[in-house]
Design a protein around this motif. Structure first.
Motif, PDB file in Angstrom:
ATOM      1  N   THR C 105      68.276  25.412   9.040  1.00  0.00           N
ATOM      2  CA  THR C 105      68.047  25.100  10.572  1.00  0.00           C
ATOM      3  C   THR C 105      69.452  24.327  11.144  1.00  0.00           C
ATOM      4  OG1 THR C 105      65.770  24.575  10.430  1.00  0.00           O
ATOM      5  CG2 THR C 105      67.062  23.424  12.391  1.00  0.00           C
ATOM      6  N   ALA C 106      69.871  25.276  12.170  1.00  0.00           N
ATOM      7  CA  ALA C 106      71.097  24.366  12.950  1.00  0.00           C
ATOM      8  C   ALA C 106      70.321  23.546  14.023  1.00  0.00           C
ATOM      9  CB  ALA C 106      71.789  25.549  13.471  1.00  0.00           C
ATOM     10  N   PRO C 107      70.809  22.504  14.096  1.00  0.00           N
ATOM     11  CA  PRO C 107      70.140  21.467  14.847  1.00  0.00           C
ATOM     12  C   PRO C 107      70.364  21.931  16.637  1.00  0.00           C
ATOM     13  CG  PRO C 107      72.121  20.575  14.125  1.00  0.00           C
ATOM     14  CD  PRO C 107      71.781  21.924  13.391  1.00  0.00           C
ATOM     15  N   GLU C 108      69.392  21.052  17.156  1.00  0.00           N
ATOM     16  CA  GLU C 108      69.355  21.522  18.893  1.00  0.00           C
ATOM     17  C   GLU C 108      70.513  20.620  19.297  1.00  0.00           C
ATOM     18  OE1 GLU C 108      65.563  21.235  20.614  1.00  0.00           O
ATOM     19  OE2 GLU C 108      65.078  22.918  19.600  1.00  0.00           O
ATOM     20  N   HIS C 109      71.018  21.193  20.192  1.00  0.00           N
ATOM     21  CA  HIS C 109      72.082  20.509  21.391  1.00  0.00           C
ATOM     22  C   HIS C 109      72.257  21.364  22.694  1.00  0.00           C
ATOM     23  CE1 HIS C 109      75.265  23.034  18.966  1.00  0.00           C
ATOM     24  NE2 HIS C 109      75.026  23.632  20.016  1.00  0.00           N
ATOM     25  N   ARG C 110      72.970  20.804  23.568  1.00  0.00           N
ATOM     26  CA  ARG C 110      72.999  21.624  24.735  1.00  0.00           C
ATOM     27  C   ARG C 110      74.362  21.162  25.211  1.00  0.00           C
ATOM     28  NH1 ARG C 110      69.242  18.945  29.732  1.00  0.00           N
ATOM     29  NH2 ARG C 110      69.993  16.687  29.458  1.00  0.00           N
ATOM     30  N   HIS C 111      74.839  22.114  26.146  1.00  0.00           N
ATOM     31  CA  HIS C 111      76.418  22.106  26.639  1.00  0.00           C
ATOM     32  C   HIS C 111      76.344  22.964  27.794  1.00  0.00           C
ATOM     33  CE1 HIS C 111      76.688  25.795  24.257  1.00  0.00           C
ATOM     34  NE2 HIS C 111      76.380  25.191  23.273  1.00  0.00           N
ATOM     35  N   SER C 112      77.438  22.811  28.545  1.00  0.00           N
ATOM     36  CA  SER C 112      77.643  23.294  29.846  1.00  0.00           C
ATOM     37  C   SER C 112      78.139  24.816  29.763  1.00  0.00           C
ATOM     38  CB  SER C 112      78.741  22.634  30.800  1.00  0.00           C
ATOM     39  OG  SER C 112      78.709  21.320  30.665  1.00  0.00           O
ATOM     40  N   GLN C 113      78.901  25.015  28.491  1.00  0.00           N
ATOM     41  CA  GLN C 113      79.119  26.314  28.098  1.00  0.00           C
ATOM     42  C   GLN C 113      77.934  27.178  28.286  1.00  0.00           C
ATOM     43  OE1 GLN C 113      80.116  23.536  26.601  1.00  0.00           O
ATOM     44  NE2 GLN C 113      82.425  23.329  26.837  1.00  0.00           N
ATOM     45  N   LEU C 142      70.478  37.681  22.939  1.00  0.00           N
ATOM     46  CA  LEU C 142      69.727  36.637  23.241  1.00  0.00           C
ATOM     47  C   LEU C 142      70.471  35.606  23.903  1.00  0.00           C
ATOM     48  CD1 LEU C 142      67.511  37.392  21.238  1.00  0.00           C
ATOM     49  CD2 LEU C 142      69.502  37.554  19.784  1.00  0.00           C
ATOM     50  N   LEU C 143      70.077  35.111  25.098  1.00  0.00           N
ATOM     51  CA  LEU C 143      70.847  34.043  26.185  1.00  0.00           C
ATOM     52  C   LEU C 143      70.682  32.729  25.860  1.00  0.00           C
ATOM     53  CD1 LEU C 143      70.519  35.903  29.336  1.00  0.00           C
ATOM     54  CD2 LEU C 143      72.168  36.323  27.581  1.00  0.00           C
ATOM     55  N   THR C 144      71.466  31.975  25.819  1.00  0.00           N
ATOM     56  CA  THR C 144      71.616  30.423  25.886  1.00  0.00           C
ATOM     57  C   THR C 144      72.523  29.976  27.193  1.00  0.00           C
ATOM     58  OG1 THR C 144      71.377  30.502  23.581  1.00  0.00           O
ATOM     59  CG2 THR C 144      71.574  28.307  24.457  1.00  0.00           C
ATOM     60  N   PRO C 145      71.918  30.249  28.287  1.00  0.00           N
ATOM     61  CA  PRO C 145      72.877  29.857  29.602  1.00  0.00           C
ATOM     62  C   PRO C 145      73.260  28.102  29.462  1.00  0.00           C
ATOM     63  CG  PRO C 145      70.893  30.968  30.195  1.00  0.00           C
ATOM     64  CD  PRO C 145      70.609  30.523  28.709  1.00  0.00           C
ATOM     65  N   GLY C 146      74.064  27.738  30.062  1.00  0.00           N
ATOM     66  CA  GLY C 146      74.593  26.368  29.947  1.00  0.00           C
ATOM     67  C   GLY C 146      73.590  25.509  30.139  1.00  0.00           C
ATOM     68  N   TRP C 147      73.616  24.336  29.685  1.00  0.00           N
ATOM     69  CA  TRP C 147      72.862  23.184  29.708  1.00  0.00           C
ATOM     70  C   TRP C 147      71.267  23.386  29.322  1.00  0.00           C
ATOM     71  CZ3 TRP C 147      75.441  19.232  28.911  1.00  0.00           C
ATOM     72  CH2 TRP C 147      74.833  17.908  28.989  1.00  0.00           C
ATOM     73  N   ASN C 148      71.039  24.514  28.346  1.00  0.00           N
ATOM     74  CA  ASN C 148      69.950  24.689  27.874  1.00  0.00           C
ATOM     75  C   ASN C 148      69.696  23.956  26.309  1.00  0.00           C
ATOM     76  OD1 ASN C 148      67.651  26.653  29.516  1.00  0.00           O
ATOM     77  ND2 ASN C 148      69.751  27.261  29.833  1.00  0.00           N
ATOM     78  N   PHE C 149      68.933  23.175  26.041  1.00  0.00           N
ATOM     79  CA  PHE C 149      68.762  22.895  24.600  1.00  0.00           C
ATOM     80  C   PHE C 149      68.763  24.089  23.693  1.00  0.00           C
ATOM     81  CE2 PHE C 149      67.964  18.357  26.103  1.00  0.00           C
ATOM     82  CZ  PHE C 149      68.806  17.690  25.411  1.00  0.00           C
ATOM     83  N   HIS C 150      69.349  24.213  22.535  1.00  0.00           N
ATOM     84  CA  HIS C 150      68.899  25.288  21.699  1.00  0.00           C
ATOM     85  C   HIS C 150      69.346  24.978  20.191  1.00  0.00           C
ATOM     86  CE1 HIS C 150      73.014  25.391  23.096  1.00  0.00           C
ATOM     87  NE2 HIS C 150      73.316  25.989  21.851  1.00  0.00           N
ATOM     88  N   GLY C 151      68.714  25.336  19.361  1.00  0.00           N
ATOM     89  CA  GLY C 151      68.783  25.244  18.104  1.00  0.00           C
ATOM     90  C   GLY C 151      68.269  26.590  17.374  1.00  0.00           C
TER      91      GLY C 151
END
Lengths: 367, 367, 367, 367
Positions: C105-113, C142-151
């Motif tokens: 598992t890669a842990p969850e985080h979020r960022h502006s990027q 697969l998208l992870t737009p800025g400031w969405n939590f994701h792992g």
């Protein structure tokens, strides 16, 4: 079998047509051209109203009819001869002369309909828009966008008349209008030379940092004659100096715009001012959408749907959709205000223009 | 196995890191926080440059360095102490003092980079933008949007200095810039008080009918001090009268805008003017994006990242991204010009503001 | 007096240059061409990374380096040989191969990027975006737009590798990024075939009535290969049938878009998929802005800045700004994914394209 | 003096009113409330037309009236009982049942008016839009935006009926419509299962790189039932799983949109599909603008302006502006198609909604 033009007649067919009627139905084939003509075929007709007549009848109304709650305004509207039974200048636009005697007040109200006033002569009235008193002077355009409370009061001993323009017919037809009474007197009886809206917004290219949200209608309640006159004067001078500035040879023009967007002042109404040099003409032109013009200064000739008329200061005329029009300035500079339903036409993508001899033919041209 | 912080060390791991290098690769896990910090961690630092020093060094350059083709401009740029080896005030913004001696000419060229000039004192130079001579006077903002030819000539015997602002660092970093030489002299040596662009466009709320297409940058080459000063004066008067007009108590401000859209003057640069009444302060604030300020008149205190400095007429200071700042007007009115990379930040949806005590905390707040 | 190229040398001049340095200033005239070149002159260079090498080095990392909080991701980024000391593929774009072992598992985080993943082979990992588990399969974007939590979590026994694309360099350079840790495990460990975002949004031309507000980034977390493949197949068939559909002869292409606006999927990153028929070529072209390509299937030739290279499945290559490029499909269909900083370039109005022999020359052309 | 209600009567006043008439003028004060009511007061009334009746009368028309040039279409329009003498369902919307016998052809033409077809049952007709044959099948929405040539041909032995929706009343009222005959037969008699427009555009979130310019109307000629049904099914499943997806409890709904913008399919007409679970209801609601609904499947109750009616498959009903409406699904799932003039209302900023018990009261609420 019946021909598609609906002319054949048998008992079965007659019964069919009766059954259409009885069931709240209507066949397309008998009326296709009526409701989908080859080119726009307005019921409204070109027409000229003379300022002299309008002013005289407004003065008589001033003597005979009080202004007050209920009737709300001493406004006498142009009724297009092609639209009997209405009070409409065109299917979308309402235009009236409004008259306020010395020290009279037209009470406050608000409505969804967008409104403006344009002053061809006189001064002394303040229109109070959402509590902001706005002086009305010759050559000024004053806005009352939809749902803003507004009333007028005459701060002098002399009467004043001006024209009102609204989207009342459009709003009535599409059933979008709300109306609400406000104060019986204007909420601020001060008579400042400059409104608060102008003090915030009438600085070219400068926007208050406290007002960064765009608004559907212009926040600038007044567009002053001195600015309009200067803009037009400069366009003609630039043309003299050999620079592109005018919209046609000898024809300067400005559009009044919402400084928050650069677009039209209100969502349904476009306002413009046109100036022709002495001797200048515009090309004959057909446009989708209707317009009302008022001569502000000078005199000239207008050709409307093939008929030529002389017009002078204060005269108003309507140009229905797709009716050809051109202007010619006689021996002097010819200044005209106009308002149209252009924003309705353009936002809904119905715009089309035909300038015979320049652009494609009107009927078959692509949009 | 190695810990994710990259500290463990085995022969296999060492070989792996060597192979990264050899193959033009870099592991994220050893540098994640460096390239994705918890809050913006600019290399650029807050800094103040004194006008007295700038002017003195510009004058010496005027004596020692001719202006001409190749070097193009006698411009001396602010180099952020945190960005050594560059000529940049911030990662996105370039700012320089430019100096032109009596009757000197800076030759024409054009570039993709957007530029403006702001005049803190003096007059006598005309900047010629796409052939339109634009007078430069105290308090004026003059635009040279990307790919417009421009040169400057001093029409007097006296030197003149002003500041230039450009998006040069941004354009260099993102590799978007083109450059082209133009005429060795300005293409129109006239020295009119008002440019043709202003004659067409500097009328509040009025748009030439010949110019209905929106432009990415403002068509208005000059924003004159008299308008800016009047707009700010009116905001403070309206505040005195109890009406909402200022951006904060005692703090009037305008944004210079493109009259075709109501938005920023150029796609990458935002320009504003701020005025604080004597004694007024702004709240401490963090903003994404960087800014350069110049004191125009008066004196005051600026707190930058926790350090307080006194600044006076002409002094310039930079505020890197997310660095806290506040202003305080001392015993007199405090006037400041600022420019920022706000349009870059907002068009790419990176904007965030934190005002401690008012809005959410900076690190964890939603955007 | 010194020439503007900065070569002359006198004691006064030397003192002047020393004083520039001492006062955090830099003269423009000695470096004008360096910071404002005639055409974009990127430091980044064209380069190819081989998938075989990337996969092999990722597998070794999988054995040696655990994934976890702090380092966050087992991602190995392409470092442009022209940008040593960085982890960047281009000045604006970051691209990495990411590797997740069975049941890791890669842990969850979020960022502006803003971030996306593209899968050239394999399956078995779910990326959980704001709590919505999104299956990752070959050919999917697969998208992870800025400031969405994701792992991410691998639901199988087999490792999986894919590429990540982000605007990390741009965000670092402009100082706009925030970062926040989230859950140490993904917040929803389910492994549905279809994400909730797709169930709401992946219906062509249909918008949920509960979601009428436009969003800066696409609400569609996954763009599935079956749709992409079908769209490209149909374009080539339409071309065969004689209808306009392809972007060039034998060259089908789609842009992934935000269904709420029809524009790019994220504010800073453009994603596209290109297919060339066997034997087809694209014209040589220069574009402002940088790009990263990955071969998805087939093999072909790419000409980058005049150098020709053969590329095959999984190979990645970068095209810096204004570097000429063309593609040629060899004996089979040639499928490629690409991502660029196009939205940055276009929103800031720096776009320019030069196709030698078709459009104007690159240096002097108008934009 | 007269009261503002216009009731007083003196010889002078009578002469004044006669002079208004003679000069094509109308006083506001006698009719203010008629043209500016407190809330929208449509002449159009709520009404239900039964599908059984419509189909039966269409079949009789099929026997008695040929289809061909001039009449153009065998279309029988809903005439609102409140709008006698017209062929209009509402002031802005036209709705008809159209009927085409086996192997019949409706000739090609084009017009400014925007049109669509919706199929409640049957199949076998292809509508050919600008040369692209589009199959018509149960549950499909087919678009014919303004000024696209279109004709229909029945490729089978069986008749087919469907509904047409147009902005004919709006275009007639505002005088914006052009009309042109095309081919007497359809220009492409092929009968493909999928149109070329769909092959280019019906891929979720994917845009052809050859079509990057936005269009005023959707380029997607057909919205297929399988997609609509799936989208609604997923919304209800997501609701079951506890996720926000529906527009109200038990009420799934989609809007058909233009994939180039995410906005309405055509500039004047909004199309939507609504599904209520068995037993579900919508809240009573007033909206500015008018709508036509058709039951697609199931049966239920509709409350229109306070009157309750049962409706079943194929039944059509109109909701005039500001007329309250609510829906209730009886013992089974209740599927309805609706179209409205929403884009007209919203683009001109007249929208307002009142949900008694939830939002502000209708008359006095701010917009």
């Amino acid at each position: 079998m019946e021909q598609m033009d609906g002319t054949a007649d048998t008992p079965e067919l007659q019964r069919l047509y009766e059954d259409f009627d009885a069931n709240d139905l209507a066949p397309l084939w008998t009326q296709r051209e009526g409701i989908q003509p080859f080119v726009p075929s307005p019921k409204a007709v070109p027409h000229v109203w003379r300022w002299k007549m309008l002013l005289e009848i407004a003065e008589r109304s001033g003597e005979l009819v009080p202004v007050g709650r209920g009737g709300e305004r001493r406004a006498i509207s142009l009724r297009n001869p092609g639209l009997p039974g209405t009070a409409y200048a065109t299917p979308t636009l309402w235009c009236a002369i409004q008259y306020l005697g010395g020290h009279e007040t037209a009470p406050e109200h608000r409505h969804s309909q967008n409104a403006f006033r344009f002053v061809v002569e006189g001064e002394g009235v303040w229109t109070v828009v959402n509590g902001d008193p706005v002086a009305m002077r010759r050559g000024d355009l004053l806005l009352t966008p939809g749902w803003n409370f507004h009333g007028h009061h005459n701060d002098t001993d002399r009467p004043m008349a001006w024209i009102d323009g609204l989207d009342v017919p459009f709003a009535a037809y599409t059933d979008v209008g709300f109306f609400e009474f406000g104060s019986d007197r204007v909420t601020d009886e001060a008579s400042p030379a400059v409104s608060r809206g102008e003090r915030l917004w009438a600085h070219p290219g400068l926007r208050p940092l406290s007002k960064l949200e765009d608004t559907a209608s212009s926040p600038l309640a007044a567009y002053r004659w001195e600015h309009t006159d200067r803009a037009l004067t400069e366009q003609l001078r630039l043309e003299d100096e050999g620079h592109p500035a005018t919209v046609g040879q000898g024809h300067a023009a400005i559009r009044y715009v919402n400084p928050t967007t650069g677009g039209d002042v209100m969502p349904t109404i476009r306002c413009e001012f046109h100036r022709l040099r002495a001797g200048a003409s515009t090309r004959l032109r057909h446009e989708v959408g209707s317009a009302v013009w008022q001569v502000f200064e000078g005199s000239g000739t207008v050709v409307l749907g093939g008929t030529e008329q002389s017009v002078q200061k204060g005269d108003l005329f309507v140009v229905p959709s797709w009716t050809s029009w051109s202007l010619h300035a006689d021996g002097e500079q010819f200044d005209l205000f106009r308002f149209t339903d252009g924003p309705i036409i353009e936002r809904l993508h119905f715009q089309r223009t035909w300038i015979p001899g320049v652009s494609d033919d009107g009927a078959g041209g692509t949009r």
